[in-house]
Design a protein around this motif. Sequence first.
Motif, PDB file in Angstrom:
ATOM      1  N   ASP A  26      -1.468  13.580   7.112  1.00 12.65           N
ATOM      2  CA  ASP A  26      -1.650  12.268   6.482  1.00 12.65           C
ATOM      3  C   ASP A  26      -0.490  11.958   5.551  1.00 12.65           C
ATOM      4  O   ASP A  26       0.091  10.861   5.583  1.00 12.65           O
TER       5      ASP A  26
ATOM      6  N   GLU B 235       2.765  11.281   7.484  1.00 14.89           N
ATOM      7  CA  GLU B 235       2.739   9.962   8.124  1.00 14.89           C
ATOM      8  C   GLU B 235       3.054   8.864   7.121  1.00 14.89           C
ATOM      9  O   GLU B 235       3.808   7.925   7.414  1.00 14.89           O
ATOM     10  N   ARG B 236       2.513   9.000   5.928  1.00 18.25           N
ATOM     11  CA  ARG B 236       2.778   8.001   4.890  1.00 18.25           C
ATOM     12  C   ARG B 236       4.243   8.015   4.469  1.00 18.25           C
ATOM     13  O   ARG B 236       4.871   6.957   4.286  1.00 18.25           O
TER      14      ARG B 236
ATOM     15  N   ALA C 279       1.448  11.320  -1.677  1.00 17.19           N
ATOM     16  CA  ALA C 279       2.666  10.709  -1.128  1.00 17.19           C
ATOM     17  C   ALA C 279       3.510  10.061  -2.219  1.00 17.19           C
ATOM     18  O   ALA C 279       4.738   9.960  -2.084  1.00 17.19           O
TER      19      ALA C 279
ATOM     20  N   LYS D  10       0.836  -1.195   0.000  1.00 15.47           N
ATOM     21  CA  LYS D  10       0.000   0.000   0.000  1.00 15.47           C
ATOM     22  C   LYS D  10       0.876   1.252   0.000  1.00 15.47           C
ATOM     23  O   LYS D  10       2.053   1.200   0.354  1.00 15.47           O
TER      24      LYS D  10
ATOM     25  N   ALA E 251      -2.786   9.508  -0.121  1.00 17.30           N
ATOM     26  CA  ALA E 251      -2.012   8.395  -0.669  1.00 17.30           C
ATOM     27  C   ALA E 251      -1.438   8.755  -2.037  1.00 17.30           C
ATOM     28  O   ALA E 251      -0.305   8.392  -2.364  1.00 17.30           O
TER      29      ALA E 251
ATOM     30  N   ASN F 245       1.040   3.740   1.932  1.00 18.25           N
ATOM     31  CA  ASN F 245       1.581   4.182   3.224  1.00 18.25           C
ATOM     32  C   ASN F 245       2.266   3.056   3.991  1.00 18.25           C
ATOM     33  O   ASN F 245       2.504   3.174   5.183  1.00 18.25           O
TER      34      ASN F 245
END
Length: 323
Positions: free
Chosen positions: A312, A315-316, A295, A173, A292, A175
């Motif tokens: 978000d 963090e990813r 990123a 995935k 997502a 992240n």
Amino acid sequence: MAIAKAERLMNLALCLLGTRRPLSKRELRASIEAYVEGAGGGTPANDESFNRMFERDKDDLRELGLVIETVDNLDGETGYLARRDSNRLPPVSLDAEEAAALGLAAKVWQQARLAGAANGALQKLRAAGMPVAEDAYEGQSALEPRIPAREAAFEPLMLACRDRRPVVFDYRKANAAHPESRHVEPWTLECWRGHWYLAGWDRERRAERVFRLSRITGRVRSRSAAFTAEIPDHVTVRETVESWAGENATSRARIRIRAGAGYPLRARACSTRAAGEGWDELEVPYGHGLGAWLAEFGPDVVVLAPAELRADVLERLRAVAKG
């Protein structure tokens, strides 16, 4: 399909197509060597195993499109035949526009097995006298259709979707630092914005899932077990991916993007302005899944607002860096 079975089906089809009168099971059994020897060869088939084998073969041929007629009361036995007029396709007739459209469509597939199949179909149409011109639209447009299929996972997944075979693959995935094993019943493949996606039933999560092929790592392994979940009539691959990418968003996010990078983001931007020092500032639709996607652009994108989107994405990126 095993070679022995394919040969047996071919012989049965030839017998049924070549006869002028219905043939009984007894006559077909005596005419086809595989029925005399049995499925594995070398051991004569008993009546029960022959009947099972014959019924399966007959069903398989009908599934492949052969029209097999059944005639009752043939000296007390049921007879079978496949009339040639019932199994002959009508002549193919294409006008100039239809032929040109086929030629153009055949140029779409350039990778995997579909390229060979498309070219083979054109050759057969030409051999039959059809005026299929691949260059029908040459000079009319500088654009030429292409559907890329460069991911190694594309071909095995395409075959698994066709044959309805479960698959196992490692999936990372956006992240996640490391890939995880997925056990999937594949339904369909769809290309959206230059990327291929697989929709199917995730057995471990017991839910419908969509997977981006570029995130599949390693080899796709197929399994012989049957599907456990019902295949829906309509699989919403594109709609699912659109929701991930924020296509249905009602708010906007502000991002800074490096000059010359992130063309997919620029194409969706609501507004763009130069920010100086080699950066541009964009407003883009904001919805579920945008983090997502952002990123994936790594150091070329900086989120300015809203704060929850910035957190978000950070963090990813930290999760990937730890890996």
